[in-house]
Scaffold this motif. Structure first.
Motif, short mmCIF file in Angstrom:
data_model
loop_
_atom_site.label_atom_id
_atom_site.label_comp_id
_atom_site.label_asym_id
_atom_site.label_seq_id
_atom_site.Cartn_x
_atom_site.Cartn_y
_atom_site.Cartn_z
N VAL A 163 0.82 -1.24 0.09
CA VAL A 163 0.03 0.10 -0.02
C VAL A 163 0.62 1.20 0.07
N PRO A 164 0.86 2.31 -0.96
CA PRO A 164 1.62 3.15 -1.16
C PRO A 164 1.13 4.40 -0.08
N ASP A 165 2.13 5.48 0.13
CA ASP A 165 1.68 6.49 0.87
C ASP A 165 0.49 7.23 0.46
N SER A 166 0.45 7.35 -0.76
CA SER A 166 -0.86 8.25 -1.22
C SER A 166 -2.08 7.23 -1.41
N LEU A 167 -3.01 7.26 -0.83
CA LEU A 167 -4.25 6.57 -0.82
C LEU A 167 -5.18 7.22 -2.23
N PHE A 168 -4.93 8.49 -2.25
CA PHE A 168 -5.62 9.01 -3.46
C PHE A 168 -4.98 8.74 -4.66
N GLY A 169 -3.58 8.36 -4.78
CA GLY A 169 -2.97 7.87 -6.04
C GLY A 169 -3.39 6.45 -6.28
N LEU A 170 -3.38 5.82 -5.06
CA LEU A 170 -3.97 4.15 -5.00
C LEU A 170 -5.23 4.24 -5.66
N LEU A 171 -6.43 4.81 -5.47
CA LEU A 171 -7.55 5.05 -5.56
C LEU A 171 -7.53 5.33 -7.36
N GLU A 172 -6.80 6.58 -7.52
CA GLU A 172 -6.84 7.05 -9.12
C GLU A 172 -6.26 5.85 -9.88
N GLN A 173 -5.25 5.30 -9.48
CA GLN A 173 -4.62 4.16 -10.35
C GLN A 173 -5.68 2.99 -10.43
N ALA A 174 -6.46 2.78 -9.51
CA ALA A 174 -7.60 1.82 -9.62
C ALA A 174 -8.76 2.26 -10.48
N GLY A 175 -8.72 3.25 -10.94
CA GLY A 175 -9.92 3.95 -11.69
C GLY A 175 -11.03 4.75 -10.70
N ALA A 176 -10.67 4.77 -9.72
CA ALA A 176 -11.82 5.30 -8.69
C ALA A 176 -11.32 6.83 -8.23
N ILE A 177 -11.44 7.69 -9.16
CA ILE A 177 -10.91 8.98 -8.81
C ILE A 177 -11.59 9.85 -8.12
N PRO A 178 -10.99 10.36 -6.73
CA PRO A 178 -11.75 11.02 -5.73
C PRO A 178 -12.25 12.36 -6.76
N HIS A 179 -13.36 12.78 -6.30
CA HIS A 179 -14.01 13.93 -6.98
C HIS A 179 -14.48 14.93 -5.97
N THR A 180 -15.34 14.50 -4.92
CA THR A 180 -16.13 15.23 -4.02
C THR A 180 -15.90 14.56 -2.76
N ALA A 181 -15.79 15.39 -1.70
CA ALA A 181 -16.05 14.59 -0.34
C ALA A 181 -17.04 15.37 0.53
N VAL A 182 -17.79 14.64 1.26
CA VAL A 182 -18.82 15.22 2.06
C VAL A 182 -18.27 15.34 3.34
N THR A 183 -18.12 16.22 3.84
CA THR A 183 -17.01 16.33 5.15
C THR A 183 -17.80 16.94 6.28
N GLU A 184 -17.83 16.18 7.23
CA GLU A 184 -18.43 16.55 8.68
C GLU A 184 -17.35 17.24 9.53
N LEU A 185 -17.58 18.27 10.39
CA LEU A 185 -16.74 19.16 11.02
C LEU A 185 -17.02 18.76 12.61
N HIS A 186 -15.81 18.54 13.26
CA HIS A 186 -16.49 18.14 14.83
C HIS A 186 -15.23 18.62 15.66
N ALA A 187 -15.38 18.82 16.70
CA ALA A 187 -14.17 18.93 18.00
C ALA A 187 -14.29 17.83 18.69
N ALA A 188 -13.19 17.45 18.99
CA ALA A 188 -13.11 16.21 19.79
C ALA A 188 -11.96 16.18 20.78
N CYS A 189 -12.00 15.35 21.90
CA CYS A 189 -10.85 15.43 22.71
C CYS A 189 -11.10 13.89 23.44
N GLY A 190 -9.97 13.44 24.11
CA GLY A 190 -9.79 12.07 24.90
C GLY A 190 -8.73 11.20 24.64
#
Lengths: 281, 281
Positions: free
Chosen positions: A205-232
């Motif tokens: 598994v390479p350092d770049s997971l985006f690169g791994l996905l791209e090479q496999a033909g699954a090109i990241p295009h959007t991300a639905v991102t939820e934002l939180h604060a956390a501690c523990g």
DNA sequence: TAGTGGTCTAGACCACTAT
DNA sequence: TAGTGGTCTAGACCACTAT
């Protein structure tokens, strides 16, 4: 399309010709085929760029070089139209991208000006980048250190997020994100195994997971991102302050068909990494 | 532009006529003047809308009403062009806005489809709204309770953020943000006094600071938002859990000329309020 | 009034997808 | 091959700003 020779037209669709200048983003000097496309690693052809993107890149470059001072006026749309030999629509599309990135301000009846807050929002959150690219655009050198990599069955939450049955084989990673030798985040990623090469082993598994996905033909295009604060103390691993507060991003990445391709959960140490967003009304 | 009568053209610039349909956003039924503009509270004329915005609103309405199921295909660009009597460029501009809001997915060669994650990102952070509108778009009823309102001199940090000399007279507010009777945030705002009516007194400050700014001619247009996690007993006031973790947004609001008009610092209780961002590559 | 950006059209040609 | 969206042009007219 160097700033020093802007009078050269970047293309003339009227004649059915599409002059493609090697994009600065595509750093690999792959041999270009006649129709202005470059083969990617899977052998499929990707159109490298278009006039709007080339013009926007050219203008960003000139802005970076300080050709226009903060607050000063850029050439008018008419001037850019003449200078680059493209239509006004193309000029406007490029300028609109710069404005959306916070680099310029366009004022009706007056002109386009270098924004006073351009520096503050390089790499805003609204633009999807790999973690490494995000760190680089903050001017630091990224390292992704794997803490764990394995194939296992998806749990219920992961299955729901990725739209797969519970127990489906997934690649699960845990990584320490380092910028210039400082730990800035702990990150957990899950990728459906079906998207990856069948012969992929955990130690390949390479350092770049985006690169791994791209090479496999699954090109990241959007991300639905939820934002939180956390501690523990349950966040992260290794030696760390149990009182640490984190900015926690829960992200479902999709390809251009809105197919979920990766779930990532990243805990950024508060204060070690600055996120900004340009919000527009 | 009701979905039930979409065959009516929304405008025909070729004849120099610009038919303006009362926008659903502008709820005040103010008398429209002949050129399709409505007077605002300062007496200046504001163009109410344009074809792209009207079309996008119409399509959003039809999506909300469930006219097209999740994942199903919208009418093609050619069909929408015919149906609404506008050009393909206008149709494309409206569809691009829907896609940027995460409501639809457009696939080259295939069509435009209802996005499977549209519900998840209503009121994404990338769109600037007043706090009240943000709460409303989460389906809750907002209340802003003033904890303190006063005029005082700007401190060094505030002065730097707002681009004014230290000590300049500012309006400083502290508010408890309530959604459906639950405290969701503590908020601190600072507005340069020079932007406000000279006769404004602290007991005449309205609930909506966005509204106050707008009436004074300083219309919020963009915000440069920094994202943080925070905790500690110094945050907020009244009875509260000292262990509480907060999502902290530090925002500098600008008008359309990039003039800073308000600094807001808001601490959202983690877990009581969900932020999402649609990140696009 | 001159100069700027904002909106919109009609049309050409291309690239991608599915059959 | 038919149908879809993607890119780009040329041009018209309008709205806003500054003088």
């Amino acid at each position: 399309m160097l700033p020093s020779e802007p009078a050269v037209p970047v293309g003339d669709p009227q004649e059915g010709v599409n002059v493609v200048i090697q994009s600065e983003i595509g750093r690999t000097p792959a041999p270009a085929s006649a129709d202005g496309a470059t083969p990617n690693s899977t052998g499929r052809l990707l159109r490298t760029t278009n006039l709007r993107v080339q013009l926007a890149e050219g203008l960003r470059e000139r802005l970076r070089n300080g050709e226009w001072a903060e607050g000063s006026q850029l050439p008018t749309e008419a001037a850019l139209t003449a200078e680059y030999g493209v239509s006004r629509s193309t000029v406007r599309a490029a300028l609109q991208q710069l404005e959306a990135q916070g680099l310029t301000i366009t004022r009706h009846g007056t002109g386009t000006f270098v924004s006073p807050y351009g520096h503050a929002i390089t790499a805003g959150l609204q633009e999807l980048q790999s973690m490494s690219d995000t760190i680089r655009s903050h001017g630091m050198e990224p390292t992704m250190r794997y803490h764990a990599v394995r194939f296992r069955g998806a749990d219920a939450a992961e299955a729901a997020a990725l739209g797969i049955p519970e127990g489906t084989r997934v690649l699960a990673t845990e990584r320490t994100v380092i910028a210039d030798d400082i730990i800035v985040a702990y990150s957990y990623e899950v990728i459906p195994g079906a998207l990856l090469p069948t012969d992929l082993t955990t130690d390949a598994v390479p350092d770049s997971l985006f690169g791994l996905l791209e090479q496999a033909g699954a090109i990241p295009h959007t991300a639905v991102t939820e934002l939180h604060a956390a501690c523990g103390p349950e966040i992260g691993w290794g030696e760390r302050d149990p009182e640490m507060v984190y900015v926690y991003l829960h992200q479902i990445h999709h390809d251009s068909s809105a197919r979920p391709i990766m779930l990532s959960r990243t805990y950024f140490h508060e204060g070690r990494f600055q996120f900004s967003i340009l919000r527009v009304r």
